[in-house]
Design a protein around this motif. Sequence first.
Motif, mmCIF file in Angstrom:
data_model
loop_
_atom_site.group_PDB
_atom_site.id
_atom_site.type_symbol
_atom_site.label_atom_id
_atom_site.label_comp_id
_atom_site.label_asym_id
_atom_site.label_seq_id
_atom_site.Cartn_x
_atom_site.Cartn_y
_atom_site.Cartn_z
ATOM 1 N N GLY A 190 0.838 -1.201 0.000
ATOM 2 C CA GLY A 190 0.000 0.000 0.000
ATOM 3 C C GLY A 190 0.865 1.239 0.000
ATOM 4 N N ILE A 192 0.239 5.789 0.472
ATOM 5 C CA ILE A 192 -0.728 6.883 0.600
ATOM 6 C C ILE A 192 0.029 8.208 0.569
ATOM 7 C CG2 ILE A 192 -0.773 6.495 3.122
ATOM 8 C CD1 ILE A 192 -3.623 7.654 3.101
ATOM 9 N N GLU A 193 -0.525 9.185 -0.116
ATOM 10 C CA GLU A 193 0.120 10.492 -0.218
ATOM 11 C C GLU A 193 -0.245 11.353 0.994
ATOM 12 O OE1 GLU A 193 2.402 11.450 -2.208
ATOM 13 O OE2 GLU A 193 2.392 13.633 -2.106
ATOM 14 N N PRO A 195 -0.461 11.343 4.429
ATOM 15 C CA PRO A 195 -1.572 10.972 5.324
ATOM 16 C C PRO A 195 -1.726 11.983 6.473
ATOM 17 C CG PRO A 195 0.336 9.556 5.690
ATOM 18 C CD PRO A 195 0.668 10.408 4.505
ATOM 19 N N THR A 233 1.775 9.101 -6.408
ATOM 20 C CA THR A 233 1.531 8.106 -5.353
ATOM 21 C C THR A 233 0.241 7.323 -5.614
ATOM 22 O OG1 THR A 233 2.656 9.538 -3.791
ATOM 23 C CG2 THR A 233 1.202 7.888 -2.848
ATOM 24 N N ASP A 234 -0.807 8.010 -6.077
ATOM 25 C CA ASP A 234 -2.093 7.332 -6.330
ATOM 26 C C ASP A 234 -1.955 6.338 -7.490
ATOM 27 O OD1 ASP A 234 -3.218 8.773 -4.289
ATOM 28 O OD2 ASP A 234 -4.126 10.285 -5.593
ATOM 29 N N LYS A 237 -0.257 3.341 -6.208
ATOM 30 C CA LYS A 237 -1.205 2.542 -5.406
ATOM 31 C C LYS A 237 -2.036 1.621 -6.316
ATOM 32 C CE LYS A 237 -5.074 4.177 -3.691
ATOM 33 N NZ LYS A 237 -5.843 5.243 -3.059
#
Length: 277
Positions: A190, A192-193, A195, A233-234, A237
Amino acid sequence: MKKISKAVFPVAGLGTRFLPATKAIPKEMLPIIDKPLIEYAVEEAVLAGIEEIIFITSHTKRSIEDHFDKNLELEDKLLKSGNKEAIQKINRDIFQNVKFTYVRQKFQKGLGDAILQASHLIEDEYFAILLADDLIVNNPSATQQLINVAKETNSSVIGLNKVPKENISKYGVISFADSSKNEKLFHLNGIIEKPKSNPPSDMAVFGRYILSHHIFDYLENLEPGVAGEIQLTDAIKHMLNDHDINGYLYDGTKFDCGSKEGYVQAITYLASNMIFK
Ligand code: G1P
């Protein structure tokens, strides 16, 4: 794996944190002692075997093009005065066979959108991404370390840095499966940008990536994420659903030259270690 020969440098950002210094010159051209910030990362890429540097740029960044081009008038003057050392500095041997390519990003829509602008220049291959704001001092360089790991694992590899809790929300943060024998290698499950709360780990993405061309499949049609921007980043993911991606805690002294503190620290570090000599 085919030789990793291309690197994408997103340099279209506005550099608002350094105003007024960056009103008329790009932030990438700010000097770290006697070399502009961008030259450190370009040098790192070239010494790691990169043959084509692809700058994702904008209309305010023309001086970057000039910097990596010839300045014949200056060279001629230096030649006539016999200043060979200065000629070497503006016309470096290591850049002689490097191809510099420039692509204009029309709108500032984020890092993911910047990388997408290079899609027509990347074939069926792995390529590097260097965020020049992140200056990393090490030999072998961060890029070289990541290329080595990409080859060994035959996968995309993201450069990581361990970051204290209070700063982690400034970065992309990974989660990982705890199975690798190599304590610096993390198999991502995983990412996440930036958080806002409950970061999945203390492992932050820091300035260097080796990605396969598949990333473009996930960047196309990506919805805006954090800060309303298209986030790399997305895309990473989503890519994780179909492809192996590793993170690597590379060695190096790291400076975030996108911040004033990091910029000053980089200059102080290089000066006190005489690395610019
Ligand atoms: C970018 C990336 C982020 C990464 C950071 C440092 O953020 O989006 O995931 O952790 O660079 O390499 P920026 O610093 O441009 O906001």
